[in-house]
Each structure stands twice: as C-alpha cells, then as structure tokens.
Scaffold this active site. Structure first.
Site, mmCIF file in Angstrom:
data_model
loop_
_atom_site.group_PDB
_atom_site.id
_atom_site.type_symbol
_atom_site.label_atom_id
_atom_site.label_comp_id
_atom_site.label_asym_id
_atom_site.label_seq_id
_atom_site.Cartn_x
_atom_site.Cartn_y
_atom_site.Cartn_z
ATOM 1 C CG ASP A 140 -2.131 0.972 0.971
ATOM 2 O OD1 ASP A 140 -2.056 1.796 0.029
ATOM 3 O OD2 ASP A 140 -3.124 0.900 1.725
HETATM 4 C C1 BGC Z 1 -4.937 3.442 0.089
HETATM 5 C C2 BGC Z 1 -4.990 2.471 -1.080
HETATM 6 C C3 BGC Z 1 -4.773 3.214 -2.369
HETATM 7 C C4 BGC Z 1 -3.440 3.939 -2.288
HETATM 8 C C5 BGC Z 1 -3.105 4.726 -3.532
HETATM 9 C C6 BGC Z 1 -3.688 4.274 0.064
HETATM 10 O O1 BGC Z 1 -3.769 5.290 1.018
HETATM 11 O O2 BGC Z 1 -5.015 2.721 1.298
HETATM 12 O O3 BGC Z 1 -6.233 1.819 -1.109
HETATM 13 O O4 BGC Z 1 -4.837 2.329 -3.445
HETATM 14 O O5 BGC Z 1 -3.463 4.853 -1.197
HETATM 15 O O6 BGC Z 1 -3.904 5.860 -3.635
#
Ligand code: BGC
Length: 744
Positions: free
Chosen positions: A226
């Site tokens: 993530d």
């Molecule tokens: C989120 C993800 C997301 C990523 C990119 C993170 O803060 O938890 O779900 O895909 O950011 O935006």
C-alpha cells in the site's frame, strides 16, 4: 526478453520501487518500460497532473460506479464482473496497467470509515464479488490489485496498529475472501495493507506474503505495498513484498543493494522480485492499445443499472412504494439535490456526469414534485430549513425524505465514533412524520446507521453511496421502473453497543484485539440471539416469492448441491436472492449458528417459477484446526437452510458429509476422550472398559475407569497422569503400550 541476469544489481533493485506516485521505473537500456498502477476501486482515478493518495487532486473524468458497499448488496458476482469489464476498458483507454482494487476487507465494525469501499461482513460474499470484479477487469488485459491484505479493518492508526487476531479467526473470516479471489480469479497483484498482524507489519510478514499467499494458495503474481506501507525495505523484500510504492527517491533501492553486498540479503530474493516486476510489465504489454474514446453513455447506463440493483428496500408498509403515478410528492433533504455518491480518500473518482434524484424525479413527475432542502450538511440554519420542509410536507400526498451521512462524517483515514445520523436530520424526520405519516426515508450512507425512526416511518430505502447514476437509479426504484432486489451485505444493528467489536474497536496503544473471534456480523447476532434492526441478507421486493422444499445432496466432488423451486407469486417481474446457510449439527469447535455458504440472484417473471441449483463447496464447510494448522471438514450431519435472509429461513434440508481425517499421535498428554476417539485404540479401550464394568458390576474393583459417572469427570484427564494415581485401573506400562499401539 529481459531477465534479472541481464541486469546489474542496481538495476534490479531499482525495479522494485516506484519512479513516482503511480509508475514503476523504466530501464531504457534494457528495453524495460514503466507501467502505471492507479486507483480504483469503483472507477479509474488517473491523476493527470499533481498526484496524491488522498483523493485531493483532480483525475481524468471516469465513470464512478457504485462503491463496494452498494455492489455487495447485489449479491451478484456476474454483475460485478460486468462492472469489472467496464473498469478494465476505462483503464485500458487511459493506458493504466493495473487498477488498484477491489478492496474486500471484512466489515468488522460498522464504524470503520472505509466500509463504503468494502463489500460485506461475510467472507464468502466479499470473495464472490471480489472475484467477479477481478475476472472482469483482467478480461480486458488490465491487472487488478486485491487489497488490503490483510486484517485491515479500521482506519484509526491504520499505519501502525496491530490487528491481534487468533489463527482460526484469521483463516475463517479475514483471509477466506482473499483466498477465494486468489484461487478463483488469479489477480495480477495483491496489495499488502498498512497495519501489523499480531505484531508484524503486513509488508514484512513472510508468513502472510509467502507462506500463505504463495505456498498455500498458489499466488504467482506480484505483491505491491500500500502507498507508504513499507517500514523496512530489506525485511519487506525478504518477506515477499516485490514492489514498494510510491517511490523513495532511490533511497530504499540503495538499502537493498547494500544489503545484498553486505550478505544480509540473498541476491536471488531480489532476482525473484525483479522477475515478478518484469512479468507484470510483460503481461501489461500484451494488451494492444485501446484507442477510445470512452463510451460515456454506455458506462453511465451500466452504473445506473448496477445502482438500481444495489438499493435495498428495508421496509414498505402498506405497499406505499412504488409511488403511484398521480401522487404529489414533497422531496425533502439536501442529498436529493447534492447527492453523496462516493466516499472520501484515494477512491475519489472524478465522474463523467452526476444524476441527482431531484432532477430524475422532476423528469418523471414534473411539477407534482416540490423540493425543500430540510437541512445543510454542516447543520447551519437548522430551524428555518426544518420549518420550511414541514410546511411543504403537510401540503403533499407523500414525502420522500433523503437523509444520510455527510462527507465529513465518513471517509478513508478515520473511523466514525458513533452510528447516528446527524441530529438535525433526526429531528427533521420527527417533525416531518408528525405532519405527514406517509413519509419514505431514503438513506445515503457508506456504512450502516442506526434507525431510531424505523417504527415511525412506513418505508425505508437503503440507497448507500450509489455512484454517479445513483440519483436516477433511486428514482427508478421509487417509481417502480426497477423492482428492488438488493440485500443487506451487513447487519443493521439497533445500537452501537450491540455490535460484535464494541469494546475492542479501535483498540489502544497500537493494538486492537479481535475479541469477538469468528463471531463477526450476523454470526454474532445469531449466536447471541439478539434482535437487530434489519438482518444480514434482508431486502424487500415489490413482488413476493415462495420457496419449494429444498433438497441437498453431496456430489462426486464432495460439494453439497442444493436444489429448490422459487416462484414469483406476485404481479410484477422480480429478482430474488436465494441464500444458503449451513452449519454442522455437532462440532468439535465453537461455530456460528449458520454461515452463508452459497447464494444466487435469480430473475423470475411474475407468475412463473424457476428451478435453482446452488453449490456449497466442500472447502467452505471447513473450520481451521489449530492442532494441525489446516482446514478440516468435520464429518456428520449438516443443516442446510435456504433463506430469503439470515433471519427468514424458508426451508431446511439435512445432509450427511464425510469428514477429513485428523490423525494426531497419541501421547501421554492425550485425554481419555481423545483415546476413546482414536480410530485404532479407541474401540479396543471402549470394549475393555465395558468388559471391566460388567465384571465389576459397578463396584470400584475395576478402578475409576470402570465407573461411568467418574469417567465423565475424568474425560479430559491426561492418560499419562493416570498411572500415577492408585486405583485408576491402569499403570505406566499399560499407558506406554496403548500409546505405542495407537501410533504404530
Ligand atoms: C490506500 C490504497 C490506495 C493507495 C493509492 C492508500 O492510502 O489505502 O487503497 O490504493 O493509497 O492511492
């Protein structure tokens, strides 16, 4: 074809982290292009200019489909697959290689701020919808990213908090949906979550990322972090995390190089990760360019269809809905004019257009519709707006009252503190109902809210966050153009205090203890026989369905095939969601009274009947056995319930299932009960006991093992200890003999 052998150590390391917010690094000299991964999940969020992971900067216009909370209510993986196809097409047109979704984390508590992005409180439903989405996306040559792996069930402290979960609960509830999607749909990538699990960061957990995901489930894609989830890049790589996103300015790449040179990281670990990045690049390159332009109308129409299928009719007393064509309507509530159709954070889509319920209403009903906002999202001008709404309500035949959670109350990044609608809205309902009892409440919310007015109003429509076409879809249902068929993918409780995680959510000092164990969602309410406002699986239709007697039989694969007839006994065509709940009649472990094991969405024309067949997979009957660290199907009789909701069982069948053998070596620690259950020595010992009892005729001469009542008391007594007590009827040599015979 470039392979890690053709690359320098630095080049290989560089492949395993991002070039910028959304792309991987290219290596021009080796012919490796960069690729783009971007959000997701219910629409494409490709940021053309400034980038962020909080949904702050604008992205290219894309269709905003209903978020997962709504899609889950369709109970229809095939419909999810169609959404996936559309997402794949939009990604391909924008040359995005991987769209970051679906998210299938379990709704452990309705307070989780990100529940709107997740499917359900049930793993089978989450896994089914997730697999549908992945299949659809990937059918277009675009990768998906199954997230957030794993046990990421709250936003509070999400980047540090440890989800402390026992192994059985992890496997049966929090990992099961992921397992299903990985095995059924082979996502190209899996995104590890921010949090720790039992103390270990998901990004650094070899058990999670390698043992479970790859060795046990056979995942052969790439694991991406993530955004910003990596704490220690070298440990993460060693654990099985292939790609760190977004980017570290080369710093963590240098750490990897140093670790390999210093002998702290085996180079083949890096080679494996680099190869997986190269494989992903190769897969993405196989897709021919898709020119566009996007068929905005077709995708908007799909968004409307799916939104219509997601709406759950909770209550409809006196068949107030659908609205008769001649009634005059007071449309009250700011949400009718300013819809809340998606949640805040990284999934925030820049929609191609937005339908409002108010416009859609006016299109079909013209000046029979009058509007009053009733409240503002920030609670300002409450009294004046309420008074105006009450006057309007009194003048009209019916009121459609749009209530919900404003943006500020529900988002990625924080959790709710309570389940209530804002006070201004609760006061408004009371005031409106007092002057016009024919009030229909329509809810816009990403996760359940308490409904203290449920007894007072005759009709309630749960309209979730429905994506960009939600306004017109809502009016489709209110007017009967669409016959509602959505079902609750999460229980609506009476009170926060009733919810399973109450008292252990969101935890403290960096730890959250999943104290309710496997009893999440309806499993909890059913086990405790608690009243709920509306149960899991509930949803009404404008027609009625009757169920024939079900039959259940085990097929050659060991799966349970359930068959029944479903008849539409009303006067409108409709769609029924048939649910199958299963439980063993007896079990060695604590079980929920019933668990969803199969479901199907079936269209039945008015006055017709359909034969439906549902398959309960044998593997879904299994519990996680902590003694042998694997799933085990218990043998015996299983209760198979066919149902219109978890609290509306329409028929029951019983079926005999052959169990998996669990052979544990007998030791001095084994109990008398375990000895008696042993397939080899158990029957022999039982026979001896019977003989001893007969011989002694109940007297103490046969030792304690000759007395039935005392035997019960002794059931869990370790056999090794018995030899030490006089009068037990067994000595050390006999215990050893028994153990040897059992393990031979
Ligand atoms: C989120 C993800 C997301 C990523 C990119 C993170 O803060 O938890 O779900 O895909 O950011 O935006």
């Amino acid at each position: 074809m470039t392979t890690p052998e053709n690359l320098s150590l630095e080049q290989k390391a560089s492949l395993t982290s991002g070039a910028d917010f959304w792309t991987t690094k290219a290596i021009d000299s080796a012919g490796v292009p960069s690729l783009m991964l971007t959000d997701g999940p219910h629409g494409l969020r490709k940021q053309a200019e400034a980038s962020d992971h909080l949904g702050l900067n604008a992205s290219v216009p894309a269709t905003c489909f209903p978020p997962a909370a709504a899609l889950g209510s369709t109970f229809d993986p095939e419909l999810a697959e169609r959404v996936g196809v559309a997402l794949g097409i939009e990604s391909a047109i924008e040359d995005v290689a991987v769209i970051l979704g679906p998210g299938i984390n379990i709704k452990r508590s309705p307070l989780c701020g990100r529940n709107f992005e997740y499917v359900s409180e049930d793993p089978l439903l989450s896994g089914g919808i997730g697999a549908g989405l992945v299949r659809g996306i990937q059918s277009q040559g675009v990768g998906s990213s199954l997230k957030h792996f794993a046990a990421n069930n709250q936003e509070d402290d999400r980047m540090r908090s440890s989800s402390d979960v026992d192994p059985r609960t992890l496997r049966e509830i929090y990992l099961r949906g992921f397992e299903r999607v990985v095995k059924d749909a082979q996502p190209w990538t899996v995104m590890c979550s921010y949090n720790r699990i039992n103390g270990v960061y998901a990004s650094e957990d070899p058990w999670l990322l390698t043992q479970v995901l790859r060795d046990e489930w056979g995942f052969d894609g790439l694991v991406v972090s993530d955004w910003g989830a990596v704490e220690d890049r070298v440990a993460a790589l060693a654990a099985g995390l292939d790609l760190e996103m977004p980017y570290s300015g080369g710093e963590t790449d240098a750490e990897i190089v140093a670790a390999v040179r210093g002998g702290r990281l085996a180079e083949d670990v890096l080679d494996t990760a680099a190869q997986r990045v190269l494989d992903l690049v190769a897969k993405a390159q196989e897709r021919p360019p898709v020119p566009g332009p996007l068929d905005v109308d077709a995708h908007h129409a799909l968004a409307r269809e799916v939104a219509g299928r997601s709406i759950v009719l909770l209550k409809n007393e006196g068949a107030l809905l659908p609205l008769a064509s001649e009634v005059s309507v007071a449309v009250i509530g700011e949400f009718a004019r300013t819809p809340r159709y998606q949640g805040g954070g990284s999934s925030h889509i820049n929609p191609t257009r937005i339908d409002t319920a108010l416009d859609a209403f006016r299109d079909v009903a013209g000046n029979r519709v009058a509007f009053a906002p009733g409240f503002t999202f920030n609670g300002a001008d409450a009294e004046a707006l309420r008074d105006e709404a009450v006057v309007l309500a009194a003048q009209r035949d019916v009121v459609v009252l749009f209530l919900g959670l404003p943006d500020a109350e529900e988002s990625e990044g924080f959790d709710r503190a309570h389940l209530d609608l804002p006070a201004v809205q609760r006061e408004l309902v009371d005031a409106v109902v007092a002057v016009n009892p024919r009030t229909i409440v329509v809810l816009s919310n990403g996760a359940v809210v308490t409904l203290p007015f449920a007894e007072k109003v005759p009709a309630i429509v749960e309209a979730w966050l429905l994506g960009q076409a939600g306004g017109s879809a809502t009016v489709d249902v209110l007017t009967g153009a669409v016959n509602p068929s959505g079902r609750l993918a999460e229980t609506i409780p009476h009170r926060l205090e009733d919810t399973p995680a109450f008292g252990s959510f969101p935890g403290s000092f960096g730890h959250v203890r999943y104290s309710e164990g496997i009893f999440v969602g309806y499993r909890w309410y059913d086990a405790r026989r608690m009243e709920v406002a509306f149960p899991f699986g509930h949803g009404l239709s404008y027609t009625t369905f009757s169920y024939g007697e079900p039959t259940a039989a085990v097929n050659a694969d060991g799966d349970i095939v359930v068959s029944l007839a479903v008849a539409n006994t009303g006067s409108r065509d409709g769609r029924e969601i048939v649910q199958v709940y299963v439980a063993p009649e007896a079990s060695a472990v604590e079980r929920a009274p019933r668990e969803l094991k199969a479901f199907v969405s079936v269209e039945v024309p008015a006055g017709s009947m359909r034969e439906v067949e549902l398959v309960v997979r044998r593997e879904d009957l299994a519990y996680w056995d902590i003694r042998v660290d694997r799933f085990v199907v218990e043998g015996g009789s299983y209760r198979v319930e066919v149902a219109a909701s978890s609290r509306d069982i329409r028929g029951t069948a019983f079926v005999e299932v052959g169990g998996d053998e669990v052979r544990l070596p007998l030791t001095a620690h084994s109990s008398i009960t375990e000895v008696l259950a042993h397939p080899v020595v158990g029957p022999v010992v039982a026979q001896q006991l019977a003989a001893m009892r007969e011989q002694a005729d109940g007297a103490m001469d046969a030792g304690i093992m000759g007395d039935e009542a005392i035997m019960k008391m002794m059931a869990s007594f370790p056999i090794g200890r018995m030899a030490g007590f006089p009068g037990m009827g067994i000595d050390r040599a006999q215990v050893d003999q028994l153990i040897a015979a059992a393990n031979a």
